[in-house]
Design an enzyme around this catalytic site. Structure first.
Site, short mmCIF file in Angstrom:
data_model
loop_
_atom_site.label_atom_id
_atom_site.label_comp_id
_atom_site.label_asym_id
_atom_site.label_seq_id
_atom_site.Cartn_x
_atom_site.Cartn_y
_atom_site.Cartn_z
N THR A 213 55.83 -74.77 -29.09
CA THR A 213 56.70 -74.07 -28.26
C THR A 213 55.64 -73.91 -26.78
O THR A 213 54.55 -74.28 -26.73
CB THR A 213 57.39 -72.92 -28.78
OG1 THR A 213 58.29 -72.33 -27.67
CG2 THR A 213 56.35 -71.67 -29.00
N LYS B 110 54.65 -77.89 -25.10
CA LYS B 110 55.47 -79.05 -25.35
C LYS B 110 55.21 -80.11 -24.62
O LYS B 110 55.48 -81.37 -25.13
CB LYS B 110 56.91 -78.65 -24.98
CG LYS B 110 57.55 -77.45 -25.91
CD LYS B 110 58.98 -76.98 -25.41
CE LYS B 110 59.83 -76.68 -26.42
NZ LYS B 110 61.21 -76.43 -26.11
N ASP C 9 65.53 -80.33 -29.49
CA ASP C 9 66.59 -79.50 -28.90
C ASP C 9 67.78 -80.19 -28.39
O ASP C 9 68.80 -79.40 -28.18
CB ASP C 9 65.58 -78.86 -27.50
CG ASP C 9 64.51 -78.08 -27.72
OD1 ASP C 9 64.57 -77.34 -28.54
OD2 ASP C 9 63.65 -78.20 -26.99
N GLY D 76 63.04 -76.98 -17.73
CA GLY D 76 62.86 -77.69 -18.94
C GLY D 76 64.07 -78.04 -19.81
O GLY D 76 64.04 -79.08 -20.39
N ALA D 77 64.52 -76.99 -20.25
CA ALA D 77 65.80 -77.03 -21.21
C ALA D 77 66.92 -77.99 -20.70
O ALA D 77 67.65 -78.61 -21.46
CB ALA D 77 66.50 -75.53 -21.38
N GLY E 120 73.90 -69.81 -27.13
CA GLY E 120 72.55 -70.54 -27.41
C GLY E 120 72.13 -70.36 -28.73
O GLY E 120 71.23 -71.07 -29.12
#
Ligand code: NAP
Length: 286
Positions: A66, A70, A106, A133-134, A250
Site C-alpha cells: 500500500t 505501490k 484493485d 491513482g485509484a 467502496g
C-alpha cells in the site's frame, strides 16, 4: 498459533497502523480454516528494497503493498502481471519459490460488486470523477468490461488528459476529459449510465463535500458508485439514492481486492462477505 508450518502473509506500507487489511484478511483466513497468518509490516520508503529481500528470505508466501510503495516496488519484482503494468501499480505480491510476481487486484475489487449486481457495462457510457491513482484501476476495469465511452472529469485537465492519452491506445472506447462544471461535464453527467467518484470529496471528516454533480441532469437509471468507504454513505451517494439511482460504496471494492489477493496466495475461494463484515466491524471501532 503461528507455528513453523504456518505460511506468512502481510501488508507493507508507511504508515501502516490504520490499515484495515490485517483484520479483514485474518477473518477470511480463520473462516477458511487454513494455516496462514497475516501481519502489518511498517516499511519506510528508503528501506523498501531491504524489506522485499527480507520477506523473500523469510519465505513469506506473499504480501499486499500500500501507500507509498505501490509504484516503487515494481522494479524490485521478477515479473508483473499485465493488468498491473497497465494500471501502473502493484498492490499484491506472490512469492512462488523465490520468484516475486506483482499483481493489481484493485481493478477486480472495483468490478466485483458491479458483477454481483449485474450492472451492464458493455456498451455503457461512464463518467469517472477524478484521475488519481485509484482512477487508473477504475478506468482499466471499465475499459476491459467493454464500456463504449468514458469521460474523466477533473479539476486539473492536464492530469486528466495525460491519463486519457495513455489509455487511448489500449481501447476502442472513446475517452474524453472535461473540467468539473464545464459544458462538457454537464453533457457527460446527463449521458452517463455509470458514475464513479474516485476523488476524496466527501470522505471523513469532510463529509459535507461532494463532487459537483447536478442530480437533476443525471438519469435515474444510472448506477452511482463511490469508492470511498468512510462514511459508508457519502453525500454523493445519498443524493444519488434520493434521485432514484442504484448505489454502491467502496467497502466491496476494498473487500474484493483483499479476496482476490488471498485467492492468489492460497488455493481457497475466499468468503468476500466475511471480509466485508470484518471490515465493517473494524471501521465501527474507529
Ligand atoms: P489520489 O491519487 O490523490 O487522486 C485523487 C483524485 O481526486 C485526483 O484526481 C485529484 O485531483 C482529485 N481531487 C482531490 N481533491 C479534490 C478536490 N478537492 N476537488 C476536486 N478533485 C479533487 O487519491 P487515490 O489514491 O486515487 O484515492 C482517491 C479516493 O479513493 C480516496 O478517498 C481513497 O480512500 C479512495 N480509495 C478507495 C479504495 C477502495 O478500495 N475502496 C481504493 C483506493 C482508493 P488533482 O490531481 O487535481 O489533485
Amino acid at each position: 498459533m503461528n507455528t513453523g508450518k504456518t505460511k506468512n502473509l502481510g501488508v507493507m506500507g508507511w504508515p501502516i497502523a490504520h490499515s484495515l487489511s490485517p483484520a479483514m484478511q485474518q477473518a477470511a483466513i480463520e473462516q477458511a480454516g487454513i494455516d496462514y497468518s497475516y501481519v502489518a509490516l511498517p516499511v519506510e520508503p528508503e528501506k523498501l528494497p531491504q524489506a522485499v529481500e527480507g520477506l523473500k528470505a523469510l519465505n513469506f508466501s506473499g504480501w499486499n503493498v500500500t501507500i507509498p510503495h505501490k509504484r516503487a516496488i515494481m522494479p524490485l519484482l521478477d515479473e508483473i502481471d499485465e493488468d498491473a503494468v497497465i494500471i501502473g501499480a502493484v498492490n499484491t505480491v506472490v512469492n512462488r519459490e523465490g520468484q516475486l510476481k506483482g499483481y493489481n487486484t484493485d481493478m477486480l475489487g472495483f468490478l466485483s460488486p458491479l458483477q454481483e449486481k449485474g450492472v451492464k457495462l458493455a456498451g455503457a457510457r461512464a463518467l469517472i470523477l477524478g484521475a488519481g491513482g485509484a482512477a487508473r484501476a477504475v478506468l482499466w476495469g471499465l475499459l476491459r468490461s467493454g464500456v463504449a465511452a468514458v469521460t474523466l472529469a477533473v479539476r486539473t485537465p492536464e492530469k486528466g488528459e495525460s491519463l486519457a492519452e495513455e489509455f487511448r491506445s489500449r481501447t476502442e472506447a472513446d475517452i474524453s476529459v472535461c473540467a468539473f462544471g464545464s459544458e462538457d461535464f454537464r453533457k457527460a453527467e446527463a449521458e452517463a449510465d455509470i458514475l464513479v467518484n474516485t476523488t476524496p470529496l466527501g470522505m471523513t471528516p469532510k463529509v459535507e463535500e461532494a463532487p459537483p454533480v447536478d442530480w437533476d441532469s443525471v438519469k435515474a437509471s444510472a448506477f452511482v458508485y463511490d469508492i470511498i468507504y468512510t462514511p459508508a454513505e457519502t453525500r454523493f451517494l445519498r443524493e444519488a439514492r434520493e434521485h432514484g439511482c442504484a448505489i454502491q460504496n467502496g467497502e466491496a471494492m476494498l473487500a474484493g481486492q483483499g479476496a482476490a489477493a488471498l485467492a492468489l496466495w492460497t488455493d481457497i475461494e475466499p468468503d468476500a462477505a466475511c471480509m466485508c463484515h470484518a471490515l465493517r466491524a473494524e471501521l465501527s471501532k474507529r
